[in-house]
Scaffold this motif. Structure first.
Motif, short mmCIF file in Angstrom:
data_model
loop_
_atom_site.label_atom_id
_atom_site.label_comp_id
_atom_site.label_asym_id
_atom_site.label_seq_id
_atom_site.Cartn_x
_atom_site.Cartn_y
_atom_site.Cartn_z
N ARG B 58 0.82 -1.22 0.00
CA ARG B 58 0.00 0.00 0.00
C ARG B 58 0.85 1.27 0.00
O ARG B 58 0.32 2.37 0.07
N LEU B 59 2.14 1.13 -0.06
CA LEU B 59 3.04 2.28 -0.02
C LEU B 59 3.58 2.58 -1.41
O LEU B 59 3.96 1.66 -2.15
N ILE B 60 3.59 3.88 -1.74
CA ILE B 60 4.14 4.33 -3.02
C ILE B 60 5.06 5.50 -2.74
O ILE B 60 4.69 6.41 -2.00
N ALA B 61 6.24 5.48 -3.32
CA ALA B 61 7.17 6.60 -3.20
C ALA B 61 7.49 7.13 -4.58
O ALA B 61 7.70 6.35 -5.51
N THR B 62 7.50 8.45 -4.70
CA THR B 62 7.84 9.09 -5.96
C THR B 62 8.91 10.13 -5.72
O THR B 62 9.05 10.66 -4.61
N ILE B 63 9.67 10.43 -6.76
CA ILE B 63 10.67 11.48 -6.66
C ILE B 63 10.71 12.25 -7.97
O ILE B 63 10.61 11.66 -9.05
#
Lengths: 114, 113
Positions: B58-63
């Motif tokens: 359920r975790l999403i990381a963007t940069i």
């Protein structure tokens, strides 16, 4: 697989005493590092190492010494403890220069200097 | 001014809500880390990324490298997500994916049932 092991979990020192915080990892990680965590300050890097015999300073190195004689161990020495060194200390390790290599943290050492 | 800024500092959400935590940095970094610190104090690495987007459960990381900004999203939040979330950057003047790390002060998330 023990991961990163920090000892002790708690320690109380008097001003001027010396001690060594131990950190050991069994994952053959090249990179090891020490951080302190203070309320309102977040984590700050003290020293780090990218392999046996190689160490470098982080953001807050004063009052702390490190050495890296083996891949597994990275002890942090306080030569003359001061109340300003009261903090929670974390050790972490990872592979060096590998994509997607996460940091593995120890459980922390809560140090009080009176 | 801190070189790594997180917002918000504190966040309270209801179970099931979509959560976003933001991280902005003012220095050159070669990698951005998202960490989770549980109430008991243990720290776990969630993501390390240098471009684009990563997803784990359920975790999403963007940069966004150009904008010097990263976000951590939690979908369908749950009380067990309650923790402090910390972003950290690896300073670019050091080789490798680790090295000299600088940290944000953390975002304290509380998810109510």
């Amino acid at each position: 697989n023990a991961g990163v092991t920090q000892t002790p979990k708690f320690q109380v020192l008097k001003t001027g005493q010396s001690m060594t915080l131990q950190c050991a990892q069994d994952m053959n990680h090249e990179y090891m590092s020490w951080y302190r965590q203070d309320p309102g300050m977040g984590l700050r890097l003290i020293h780090y190492s990218v392999g046996a015999g190689i160490t470098d300073q982080g953001e807050v190195p004063n009052g702390y010494n490190v050495s890296r004689s083996t891949t597994e161990d990275f002890p942090l020495r306080l030569l003359s403890a001061a109340p300003s060194q009261t903090s929670v200390y974390f050790c972490a390790s990872s592979y060096w220069d590998r994509a997607n290599s996460p940091l593995h943290f120890g459980n922390g050492t809560r140090l009080t200097v009176t | 001014k801190n070189e790594v800024e997180q917002s918000p500092q504190n966040l309270t959400a209801q179970e099931g809500e979509f959560i976003t935590i933001n991280c902005s940095y003012s220095v050159g970094i070669s990698a951005l880390h998202w960490l989770q610190q549980h109430p008991g104090g243990g720290i776990v690495s969630l993501f390390m990324l240098s471009s684009g987007k990563k997803k784990h459960g359920r975790l999403i990381a963007t940069i966004n490298i150009q904008e010097k900004h990263s976000s951590l999203h939690i979908t369908a939040s749950h009380p067990r997500d309650s923790a402090v979330y910390i972003c950290a950057g690896t300073l670019m003047n050091y080789g490798g994916s680790q090295g000299n790390l600088i940290f944000g002060k953390g975002t304290k998330l509380s998810v109510k049932p």
